[in-house]
Design an enzyme around this catalytic site. Structure first.
Site, PDB file in Angstrom:
ATOM      1  CE  LYS A 169      18.229   3.038 -21.116  1.00  0.00           C
ATOM      2  NZ  LYS A 169      17.745   3.188 -19.890  1.00  0.00           N
TER       3      LYS A 169
ATOM      4  CD  GLN B 291      14.526   3.669 -18.172  1.00  0.00           C
ATOM      5  OE1 GLN B 291      15.303   2.868 -18.829  1.00  0.00           O
ATOM      6  NE2 GLN B 291      14.890   5.200 -17.716  1.00  0.00           N
TER       7      GLN B 291
ATOM      8  CG  ASP C 241      21.368   0.594 -15.455  1.00  0.00           C
ATOM      9  OD1 ASP C 241      21.658   1.237 -16.303  1.00  0.00           O
ATOM     10  OD2 ASP C 241      20.079   0.743 -14.850  1.00  0.00           O
TER      11      ASP C 241
END
Ligand code: NDP
Length: 284
Positions: free
Chosen positions: A50, A94, A117
């Protein structure tokens, strides 16, 4: 011969477009902060990918690595600080988190406008209500891949195998928006094979290596394989028996090189969108 839906190639197109849009922006570039707790090896790989992808398209990228013993209160505190920081447009925590930290409480703490997200309850609600918002990256990428290849969705029977909050459920909501007739299957579904055989669009998000065989697939179906499973010999395979299903479907995503690269590309898209939606700091 089936059309191979290469997520890798489409992700390149998305990133090239993002690079141009970033270059044309007035004010600061999009900024993504990734918070990682502990040192799970797979998470380290994902976070590294990422970070690299952000840099390639001209975003500011920050990774905050916290020790595994970090408390939930400390993470929530950090999220508050990131929510208040105008140079941070996207915040991603995460997963998986250590057991003593609640995924749901953490997801709910991120400002919905920075929730790249798409896990915040406000964004989940917006998704199901048909409103604009930030939506989960993997299913968003899959719908865009369909559009990119002019795959028609209206009126099609779509079956999603898997009902997670990350993939299965948001995929169902997005395909409903695309006017599919949607069925969501899971571990308690009776006669899954027959259900699969009815599907014009079959999306596998289960986590069982090569579970979906040739005789589970309707001839001419479009098959998307979200699964990423490491076999004992180290080979990465999906939830679909790719080599045999290739003979019967009209289009299919490979593993690797299918859905995986799209997930990161659409994380970048969400961060760009968050940057556009947030007012830049005064003076820019
Ligand atoms: P989860 O483990 O959260 O969900 C798996 C789903 O599969 C559950 O809904 C479960 O049903 C269902 N399931 C399990 N066994 C069966 C079965 N025998 N028959 C039918 N359904 C079954 O996984 P995720 O959604 O997070 O991920 C799914 C896969 O996709 C994994 O391989 C993961 O690594 C991969 N993935 C890939 C991404 C990418 O970018 N390519 C992104 C995210 C995930 P139930 O709810 O009843 O338990």
């Amino acid at each position: 011969m089936a059309l191979i839906l290469s997520g890798r190639k489409f992700a390149r197109v998305v990133k090239a477009s993002l690079r141009e849009r970033v270059a044309a922006l007035q004010g600061p570039p999009p900024g993504l902060t990734v918070v990682m707790v502990g040192d799970d090896p797979a998470s380290q790989v994902y976070v590294g990918a990422k970070e690299k992808a952000c840099k390639r398209v001209g975003f500011n990228s920050t990774v905050l690595k916290l020790p595994v013993e970090t408390t939930e209160a400390e993470i929530l505190d950090l999220i508050d600080q990131l929510n208040a920081d105008d140079s941070v447009h996207g915040v991603l925590v995460q997963l998986p988190l250590p057991d003593h930290i609640s995924d749901n409480r953490v997801a709910s703490a991120v400002l919905p406008e920075k929730d790249v997200d798409g896990f915040h309850p406000v964004n989940v609600g917006r998704l199901w209500r048909g409103e604009d918002g930030l939506f989960p990256c993997t299913p968003s990428g899959i719908v865009s891949l369909f559009h990119h290849h002019d795959i028609s969705l209206t009126g099609k029977n779509a079956l999603i195998v898997g009902r997670s909050n990350i993939v299965g459920k948001p995929m169902a909501a997005l395909l409903l928006r695309e006017n599919c007739t949607v069925t969501v299957a899971h571990s308690r579904t009776v006669d899954l094979k027959e259900q699969c055989r009815e599907a014009d669009i079959l999306i596998a998000a289960v986590g069982i290596p090569e579970m979906i065989k040739k005789d589970w697939v309707k001839p001419g179906a479009v098959v998307v394989d979200v699964g990423m499973n490491r076999k004992s010999d180290g080979k990465l395979v999906g939830d679909v028996a790719y080599d045999e299903v290739l003979d019967v479907c009209s289009a299919i995503t490979p593993v690797p090189g299918g859905v995986g690269p799209l997930t990161i590309a659409f994380l970048l898209e969400n961060t760009f969108k968050a940057r556009l939606n947030l007012k830049p700091p005064a003076g820019n």
